[in-house]
Design a protein around this motif. Structure first.
Motif, short mmCIF file in Angstrom:
data_model
loop_
_atom_site.label_atom_id
_atom_site.label_comp_id
_atom_site.label_asym_id
_atom_site.label_seq_id
_atom_site.Cartn_x
_atom_site.Cartn_y
_atom_site.Cartn_z
N MET A 1 33.36 -6.38 28.39
CA MET A 1 32.33 -5.48 28.89
C MET A 1 31.74 -4.71 27.71
N ASP A 17 24.09 -1.19 31.02
CA ASP A 17 24.69 -1.82 29.84
C ASP A 17 23.74 -1.64 28.67
N ARG A 20 23.11 -4.87 25.97
CA ARG A 20 22.38 -6.08 26.36
C ARG A 20 20.92 -5.76 26.64
N CYS A 43 29.97 -9.78 40.65
CA CYS A 43 31.36 -9.79 40.20
C CYS A 43 31.59 -11.16 39.57
N TRP A 44 31.92 -11.18 38.29
CA TRP A 44 32.07 -12.43 37.55
C TRP A 44 33.41 -12.41 36.83
N GLU A 47 35.30 -9.06 36.90
CA GLU A 47 34.65 -7.87 36.35
C GLU A 47 33.23 -7.79 36.87
N GLU A 49 29.32 -7.42 36.60
CA GLU A 49 28.30 -7.85 35.66
C GLU A 49 26.97 -7.28 36.11
#
Length: 62
Positions: A1, A17, A20, A43-44, A47, A49
């Motif tokens: 993350m 974020d 990114r 959720c990926w 975690e 995303e």
């Protein structure tokens, strides 16, 4: 993350974020949650995303 900024109210949580950034009209990846229910993002691999979306358009729909 990556490096996230979190804004948390009584019910709404918004995570941004900062690592990114994409040079587009929707430059940041975001997670929106209401009372721990995911509204925007995914959720990926266990975690959360962020989603790269038009924030103004998303808020108009909500």
């Amino acid at each position: 993350m990556g490096m996230w900024v979190t804004m948390k109210g009584k019910h709404l949580t918004v995570k941004v974020d900062l690592e990114r950034y994409i040079n587009t009209p929707s430059p940041f990846f975001l997670i929106f949650m209401i009372d721990e229910h995911l509204l925007l993002g995914a959720c990926w691999e266990g975690e959360f995303e962020g989603a790269n979306v038009d924030v103004y358009g998303f808020l108009r729909v909500c």
